[in-house]
Design an enzyme around this catalytic site. Sequence first.
Site, PDB file in Angstrom:
ATOM      1  N   HIS A 382      -7.952 102.843 -18.201  1.00 24.39           N
ATOM      2  CA  HIS A 382      -9.098 102.498 -17.352  1.00 24.39           C
ATOM      3  C   HIS A 382      -8.941 102.930 -15.903  1.00 24.39           C
ATOM      4  CE1 HIS A 382     -11.250  99.798 -20.205  1.00 24.39           C
ATOM      5  NE2 HIS A 382     -10.037  99.583 -20.670  1.00 24.39           N
ATOM      6  N   LYS A 574     -19.480  94.988  -6.239  1.00 24.23           N
ATOM      7  CA  LYS A 574     -18.320  95.381  -7.052  1.00 24.23           C
ATOM      8  C   LYS A 574     -17.074  94.901  -6.327  1.00 24.23           C
ATOM      9  CE  LYS A 574     -19.836  99.709  -6.731  1.00 24.23           C
ATOM     10  NZ  LYS A 574     -19.820 100.076  -8.127  1.00 24.23           N
ATOM     11  N   ARG A 575     -15.917  94.969  -6.993  1.00 22.20           N
ATOM     12  CA  ARG A 575     -14.689  94.610  -6.298  1.00 22.20           C
ATOM     13  C   ARG A 575     -14.533  95.455  -5.041  1.00 22.20           C
ATOM     14  NH1 ARG A 575     -10.763  91.482  -8.713  1.00 22.20           N
ATOM     15  NH2 ARG A 575      -9.702  91.746  -6.746  1.00 22.20           N
ATOM     16  N   LYS A 580     -13.775 102.609  -3.571  1.00 17.80           N
ATOM     17  CA  LYS A 580     -15.197 102.340  -3.850  1.00 17.80           C
ATOM     18  C   LYS A 580     -16.043 102.512  -2.594  1.00 17.80           C
ATOM     19  CE  LYS A 580     -14.048  99.048  -7.556  1.00 17.80           C
ATOM     20  NZ  LYS A 580     -14.684  99.496  -8.797  1.00 17.80           N
ATOM     21  N   THR A 682     -19.488 100.404 -14.533  1.00 18.70           N
ATOM     22  CA  THR A 682     -20.427  99.900 -15.533  1.00 18.70           C
ATOM     23  C   THR A 682     -21.643  99.268 -14.865  1.00 18.70           C
ATOM     24  OG1 THR A 682     -18.914  98.020 -15.710  1.00 18.70           O
ATOM     25  CG2 THR A 682     -18.919  99.576 -17.531  1.00 18.70           C
ATOM     26  N   LYS A 686     -26.001  99.202 -15.528  1.00 19.74           N
ATOM     27  CA  LYS A 686     -26.862  98.010 -15.483  1.00 19.74           C
ATOM     28  C   LYS A 686     -27.994  98.221 -14.486  1.00 19.74           C
ATOM     29  CE  LYS A 686     -22.646  95.440 -16.389  1.00 19.74           C
ATOM     30  NZ  LYS A 686     -21.504  94.773 -15.733  1.00 19.74           N
TER      31      LYS A 686
HETATM   32  C1  26V Z   1      -5.725  97.951 -10.568  1.00 18.39           C
HETATM   33  C2  26V Z   1      -5.003  98.177  -9.412  1.00 18.39           C
HETATM   34  C3  26V Z   1      -3.618  97.665  -9.360  1.00 18.39           C
HETATM   35  C4  26V Z   1      -2.815  98.111  -8.186  1.00 18.39           C
HETATM   36  C5  26V Z   1      -3.592  98.397  -6.934  1.00 18.39           C
HETATM   37  C6  26V Z   1      -4.865  99.152  -7.106  1.00 18.39           C
HETATM   38  C7  26V Z   1      -5.615  98.848  -8.345  1.00 18.39           C
HETATM   39  C8  26V Z   1      -6.927  99.244  -8.472  1.00 18.39           C
HETATM   40  C9  26V Z   1      -7.647  99.002  -9.616  1.00 18.39           C
HETATM   41  C10 26V Z   1      -7.048  98.373 -10.660  1.00 18.39           C
HETATM   42  C11 26V Z   1      -7.829  98.105 -11.889  1.00 18.39           C
HETATM   43  C12 26V Z   1      -7.557  99.065 -12.957  1.00 18.39           C
HETATM   44  C13 26V Z   1      -8.244  98.790 -14.244  1.00 18.39           C
HETATM   45  C14 26V Z   1      -9.730  98.643 -14.126  1.00 18.39           C
HETATM   46  O1  26V Z   1     -10.237  97.579 -13.881  1.00 18.39           O
HETATM   47  N1  26V Z   1     -10.464  99.721 -14.341  1.00 18.39           N
HETATM   48  C15 26V Z   1     -11.913  99.709 -14.360  1.00 18.39           C
HETATM   49  O2  26V Z   1     -12.322  99.702 -15.721  1.00 18.39           O
HETATM   50  C16 26V Z   1     -13.725  99.727 -15.881  1.00 18.39           C
HETATM   51  C17 26V Z   1     -14.012  99.598 -17.360  1.00 18.39           C
HETATM   52  O3  26V Z   1     -13.559 100.718 -18.039  1.00 18.39           O
HETATM   53  C18 26V Z   1     -14.299 101.000 -15.290  1.00 18.39           C
HETATM   54  O4  26V Z   1     -15.689 100.987 -15.423  1.00 18.39           O
HETATM   55  C19 26V Z   1     -13.921 101.114 -13.817  1.00 18.39           C
HETATM   56  O5  26V Z   1     -14.338 102.344 -13.312  1.00 18.39           O
HETATM   57  C20 26V Z   1     -12.411 100.980 -13.672  1.00 18.39           C
HETATM   58  O6  26V Z   1     -12.029 100.924 -12.304  1.00 18.39           O
END
Ligand code: 26V
Length: 845
Positions: A382, A574-575, A580, A682, A686
């Site tokens: 992801h 969003k986060r 972003k 996602t 929406k």
């Molecule tokens: C994790 C971390 C951990 C360390 C610091 C930076 C950081 C940034 C993001 C994340 C999350 C990674 C996993 C995640 O949530 N991915 C999201 O998954 C969604 C569903 O597939 C996708 O639509 C998003 O684009 C994607 O960011």
Amino acid sequence: MATKHPHKKKVAEAPQTVAQKDVASNANLSVEELKKLIVHHLHTTIGTSAQKASKLAWWQAVVATVNEFIFDRLTKTQYSNVQRDSRAVHYLSAEFLMGRLGVNNLCNLELYDTVKEALKELGKDIHEILEEEPDMALGNGGLGRLAACFIDSLATLNYPCVGYGIHYENGLFRQEIREGRQVERPDSWREYGCPWEVCRPESEQNIPIGGYVETQQAPDGSQRKVWHPKSLIKGVPWDIPVVGYRGSSVTILRLWESRANDAFDWDVFNAGGYVDAQEEKAEAEVISKVLYPNDSTEAGKMLRLTQQYFFTACSLRDILRRYNRAHHHDYGKFALKNVIQLNDTHPVIAIPELMRLLIDEEGVAWDQAWNIVQQVFAYTNHTLLPEALEKWPVYIFEKLLPRHLEIIYEINYRFLNNEVEAMWPGNDDVKRKLSIIEEGPCRMIRMANLAVIASSRVNGVAKIHSDLVKADLFPEFSKLWPNKFCNVTNGVTPRRWLLSCNKGLASLLNETCGNDWALHLDDTIKMKQYADDASFQKRFMDVKRENKVALAEEIEKLTSVVVSPDSMFDVQVKRLHEYKRQHLNLLYILYLYRKLLANPSLKIVPQTFIFGAKAAPAYHLAKDIIYAINVIGDKINNDHRINNQIKVVFIPNYRVSLAEKIIPAADISEQISTAGYEASGTSNMKFSMNGALTLGTMDGANIEIVEKAGIENNFIFGLSVEEVQSLKANGYNPWEYYNNNPDLKAVLDWLDSDYFTPSYAGALSSIKRSLLDGGDPFLVLADFDSYVKAHEKAQELYKDQSAWARAAIINASSMGFFSSDRSIQDYVDNVWNLKTLDVVDDITM
Ligand code: 26V
């Protein structure tokens, strides 16, 4: 029971009312019958009366009523699965961001209108009652919400499945804004109990952890590994039924809660160590206490790995137990009956755990066990962000999971010496790169490498992302196993994200596309023929306006800011993360504000900029951006010189239930990540579904969205993935943009002043610093100019409401592909190989 309670008796006759083939029957349930059921539950389940009941009690009574239908169908689904011994997918995910279940369950059971009427006749407003439900916020953002949409689609499409996760006591923190800054508060979603869930003590598991491994020699000379764990953790399962649309199957989400193991407790207790026993208990229970904010590299490393191991180990035992009921420890058919989907790297520890269970506990030989594992697992990636790819220090494994470490070493040894050596003989560089172990002062276990090596399929979540997974993230692996890699573009459930949350648009769709579009979202394309019809355009825009009025009321309630539903609603929710680029949005707002101040007679399209975002508690720059949005918003909203032409609101505590109010009201969907960084996104889907126009970069699923909805009906700007890569490779210098664009320079310098933070100059400087001294890692300055132009185009189009309506209708009509039903069908066809289940309606047990 049934004879004592006349209303329960009604439900005992429920077979027809919830029968899959007779879909209209729930809708035929009379208002009178439902009123009786709800009041009955107020009396007998909640222990109150219609006169005394609080809103919470009414909500609980409604849930108890609906549960009668749900549990009936759940029992039938589970019975049918056992009868058919069907192949099933087990979706392992550390996060399920379910939100509220109320409206969704009522809509999926087609009971919404009847319950609404029943409550009305009882003097209650359904909206107010359903607002009582706390969100199940057991996820951070897109990844967790995707898992929730997938479970909805799996239930709707009747595919045998179980979702497995963690029963966090506290979900993602609740965000408060104090003096413009984010403050984190615990989110206790079960404070007053969660009436949807059922505890299943009969399926508890005991999970070993810690200790040491002993090699025992058998008389025949063979070796056996025996793990002597330090302690056992009890896993208690809580089941949340997930209702398919129109009374198809009801599947379960099984969430594990950690408790102290009874036996362990008693030993200590008997030895007189009551306090020690309590400590032991607290230590075990902390495992499922809290969901970690995912984008923080800090904090709780050890506990996070323990969480991951705990829930996957419980889930695997549950899968084995169910398999063995039918197959009596003959593992010959295990891979035929089971597939396990790993949602990101969080559950990847399941790989060595399944090896261990098969080899050490079930006596299966290594080769057969590895063969099974390689068929059973599939892995979804992801994110490409290197810091997000999980790695665990070997020393933590030595302490917590010594036997798993041995197994990982063995998997790695065989992989490097067989597959890698055969493909790249004698090439130590490749071996170093592909190894599960990263060498260095602190040796690390690379969970993503382990996932790729053990899985039958590896997928990304949008076309461009899957291409980058192959080309940039795992180039050697994809050379080694070209057929392992595939794409499954994400999707979202149209039941929650259209049918339940946008009743006005849903009824326009019913009128123009028939009544099945929530099951076959491709049908919405039929609405496109009305895109040029002036009277339809007006009706479409009337629905949008109604949604904007409702959101404006909510905004005033939550923030005290008054916004006009006649302004253009420009939304970024969003986060919060630099990639972003909420700060790019903010720079544009400053640019616009400055223009208005410079020219007070300037007339622009009135605009309301709406933000919602949580930042990881330790991510300081992200929190500074939230602060900047709030203080800049405050200044702008109260500046009478600009005649209310722009407003900026930050809605606190963004979550699923707020998204359901915000998204249907948006005119513009901001999807402005640096190209190559947002795996899919996602919310972009929406928003489009609900008739917003995307203002975005060619990133993630935006690319596929505009492919379907027409690039001319959206506002695409910024560098492409290739341009980002080459600009970075050739040495990007943000100062050039700063020095060559006076507007950009002015807004950045503004951040250093005390204009927005009187008597505290520099309170917003960290943002400017990151964009200049910090090297602007996400190319905000490089994209600024083209972002401004995209906004100008959007304003131009908005002035022509008919042209705008046309583009909005085309967007809303073109999102068929982005139903999570399609994503699930892609997984079924390319990864899972499942067959649909016919739910047996007549069960005699
Ligand atoms: C994790 C971390 C951990 C360390 C610091 C930076 C950081 C940034 C993001 C994340 C999350 C990674 C996993 C995640 O949530 N991915 C999201 O998954 C969604 C569903 O597939 C996708 O639509 C998003 O684009 C994607 O960011």
